[in-house]
Motif scaffolding. Sequence first.
Motif, mmCIF file in Angstrom:
data_model
loop_
_atom_site.group_PDB
_atom_site.id
_atom_site.type_symbol
_atom_site.label_atom_id
_atom_site.label_comp_id
_atom_site.label_asym_id
_atom_site.label_seq_id
_atom_site.Cartn_x
_atom_site.Cartn_y
_atom_site.Cartn_z
ATOM 1 N N LYS A 125 47.246 43.572 38.339
ATOM 2 C CA LYS A 125 48.091 44.094 39.250
ATOM 3 C C LYS A 125 48.040 45.665 39.416
ATOM 4 C CE LYS A 125 52.888 42.898 40.144
ATOM 5 N NZ LYS A 125 54.089 42.016 39.873
ATOM 6 N N GLN A 126 47.650 46.345 38.587
ATOM 7 C CA GLN A 126 47.618 47.572 38.748
ATOM 8 C C GLN A 126 46.784 48.176 39.627
ATOM 9 O OE1 GLN A 126 46.449 49.567 34.855
ATOM 10 N NE2 GLN A 126 48.309 49.014 33.829
ATOM 11 N N SER A 127 45.710 47.579 40.081
ATOM 12 C CA SER A 127 45.067 47.725 41.284
ATOM 13 C C SER A 127 45.464 47.364 42.741
ATOM 14 C CB SER A 127 43.403 47.446 40.932
ATOM 15 O OG SER A 127 42.621 47.660 41.933
ATOM 16 N N PRO A 128 45.305 46.261 42.957
ATOM 17 C CA PRO A 128 45.978 45.954 44.287
ATOM 18 C C PRO A 128 47.322 45.938 44.466
ATOM 19 C CG PRO A 128 44.977 44.001 43.296
ATOM 20 C CD PRO A 128 44.841 45.019 42.243
ATOM 21 N N GLY A 129 48.085 45.890 43.282
ATOM 22 C CA GLY A 129 49.715 45.946 43.495
ATOM 23 C C GLY A 129 50.277 44.373 43.446
ATOM 24 N N VAL A 130 49.371 43.487 43.410
ATOM 25 C CA VAL A 130 49.823 41.960 43.321
ATOM 26 C C VAL A 130 49.222 41.086 42.317
ATOM 27 C CG1 VAL A 130 50.396 41.958 46.039
ATOM 28 C CG2 VAL A 130 48.103 41.363 45.033
ATOM 29 N N SER A 131 49.784 40.152 42.081
ATOM 30 C CA SER A 131 49.182 39.291 40.891
ATOM 31 C C SER A 131 48.013 38.678 41.417
ATOM 32 C CB SER A 131 50.070 38.118 40.620
ATOM 33 O OG SER A 131 50.177 37.307 41.670
ATOM 34 N N PRO A 132 47.093 38.202 40.438
ATOM 35 C CA PRO A 132 45.943 37.506 40.877
ATOM 36 C C PRO A 132 46.077 36.421 41.894
ATOM 37 C CG PRO A 132 45.767 37.943 38.441
ATOM 38 C CD PRO A 132 47.211 38.277 39.141
ATOM 39 N N ARG B 168 37.395 48.844 33.338
ATOM 40 C CA ARG B 168 38.272 47.845 33.826
ATOM 41 C C ARG B 168 38.240 47.753 35.301
ATOM 42 N NH1 ARG B 168 41.529 49.674 30.638
ATOM 43 N NH2 ARG B 168 42.412 51.451 31.612
ATOM 44 N N ALA B 169 38.209 48.736 36.137
ATOM 45 C CA ALA B 169 38.108 48.930 37.762
ATOM 46 C C ALA B 169 37.065 47.899 38.077
ATOM 47 C CB ALA B 169 38.132 50.229 38.319
ATOM 48 N N ARG C 141 35.535 45.439 36.422
ATOM 49 C CA ARG C 141 36.044 44.016 36.142
ATOM 50 C C ARG C 141 37.098 43.472 36.991
ATOM 51 N NH1 ARG C 141 37.871 43.976 29.837
ATOM 52 N NH2 ARG C 141 37.741 41.788 29.848
ATOM 53 N N VAL C 142 37.843 44.022 37.292
ATOM 54 C CA VAL C 142 38.929 43.683 38.375
ATOM 55 C C VAL C 142 38.169 43.384 39.945
ATOM 56 C CG1 VAL C 142 40.922 44.622 39.839
ATOM 57 C CG2 VAL C 142 41.115 44.890 37.411
ATOM 58 N N GLU C 143 37.369 44.322 40.420
ATOM 59 C CA GLU C 143 36.544 44.201 41.430
ATOM 60 C C GLU C 143 35.850 42.707 41.245
ATOM 61 O OE1 GLU C 143 36.727 45.556 44.283
ATOM 62 O OE2 GLU C 143 38.566 46.767 43.638
ATOM 63 N N ARG C 144 35.066 42.683 40.108
ATOM 64 C CA ARG C 144 34.570 41.374 39.938
ATOM 65 C C ARG C 144 35.506 40.203 40.156
ATOM 66 N NH1 ARG C 144 31.113 37.719 40.955
ATOM 67 N NH2 ARG C 144 30.112 36.472 39.053
ATOM 68 N N ALA C 145 36.439 40.277 39.519
ATOM 69 C CA ALA C 145 37.838 39.293 39.343
ATOM 70 C C ALA C 145 38.157 38.708 40.724
ATOM 71 C CB ALA C 145 38.748 39.610 38.481
ATOM 72 N N LYS C 146 38.275 39.828 41.651
ATOM 73 C CA LYS C 146 38.561 39.665 43.033
ATOM 74 C C LYS C 146 37.722 38.860 43.577
ATOM 75 C CE LYS C 146 41.157 43.804 44.084
ATOM 76 N NZ LYS C 146 40.908 45.070 44.709
ATOM 77 N N THR C 147 36.367 39.033 43.530
ATOM 78 C CA THR C 147 35.048 38.185 44.323
ATOM 79 C C THR C 147 35.170 36.676 43.548
ATOM 80 O OG1 THR C 147 33.706 40.121 44.232
ATOM 81 C CG2 THR C 147 32.806 37.962 44.275
ATOM 82 N N MET C 148 35.662 36.456 42.222
ATOM 83 C CA MET C 148 35.480 35.161 41.716
ATOM 84 C C MET C 148 36.682 34.356 42.219
ATOM 85 S SD MET C 148 34.450 36.273 37.896
ATOM 86 C CE MET C 148 34.271 34.643 37.223
ATOM 87 N N LEU C 149 38.045 35.024 42.332
ATOM 88 C CA LEU C 149 39.436 34.409 42.602
ATOM 89 C C LEU C 149 39.008 33.769 44.100
ATOM 90 C CD1 LEU C 149 41.821 36.895 41.435
ATOM 91 C CD2 LEU C 149 41.410 34.542 40.885
ATOM 92 N N VAL C 150 38.310 34.837 44.851
ATOM 93 C CA VAL C 150 38.046 34.088 46.381
ATOM 94 C C VAL C 150 36.988 32.918 46.327
ATOM 95 C CG1 VAL C 150 37.173 34.720 48.619
ATOM 96 C CG2 VAL C 150 38.811 36.495 47.516
ATOM 97 N N GLY C 151 36.202 32.960 45.277
ATOM 98 C CA GLY C 151 35.201 32.077 45.341
ATOM 99 C C GLY C 151 35.712 30.688 44.627
ATOM 100 N N CYS C 152 37.055 30.551 44.543
ATOM 101 C CA CYS C 152 37.495 29.239 44.055
ATOM 102 C C CYS C 152 37.523 29.255 42.630
ATOM 103 C CB CYS C 152 36.976 28.113 44.754
ATOM 104 S SG CYS C 152 37.285 28.093 46.506
ATOM 105 N N CYS C 153 37.404 30.176 41.841
ATOM 106 C CA CYS C 153 37.474 30.193 40.650
ATOM 107 C C CYS C 153 39.200 30.035 40.007
ATOM 108 C CB CYS C 153 36.898 31.214 39.678
ATOM 109 S SG CYS C 153 35.080 31.154 39.708
ATOM 110 N N SER C 154 39.413 29.483 38.907
ATOM 111 C CA SER C 154 40.904 29.813 38.364
ATOM 112 C C SER C 154 41.172 30.861 37.926
ATOM 113 C CB SER C 154 41.332 28.587 37.556
ATOM 114 O OG SER C 154 40.661 28.485 36.451
#
Length: 79
Positions: free
Chosen positions: A63-70, A26-27, A29-42
């Motif tokens: 939200k469990q990891s950085p403490g904020v919503s995506p 899960r951790a 996947r969240v790290e990968r999601a962070k990269t994708m979100l900065v890369g302009c993925c919805s």
Amino acid sequence: MLFVSRPHLCSAFSRETEQGIGHYARARRVERAKTMLVGCCSVAQVVTRLGWTHCSTFSQAFKQSPGVSPIEWRNSNSQ
């Protein structure tokens, strides 16, 4: 494929990493999601590409990891 039982694998993984396999996956996947979100993925694209079944499940896990919503995370890290 590894010729060990599931309980043995889980125990060995936990002993070596001090976290369970599910938590580790899960951790990552969240790290990968962070990269994708900065890369302009919805958020919807991230959910689909990383295999979450619902946006709400993804948002809770994120939200469990950085403490904020995506969306909050993307807005604060896209400058």
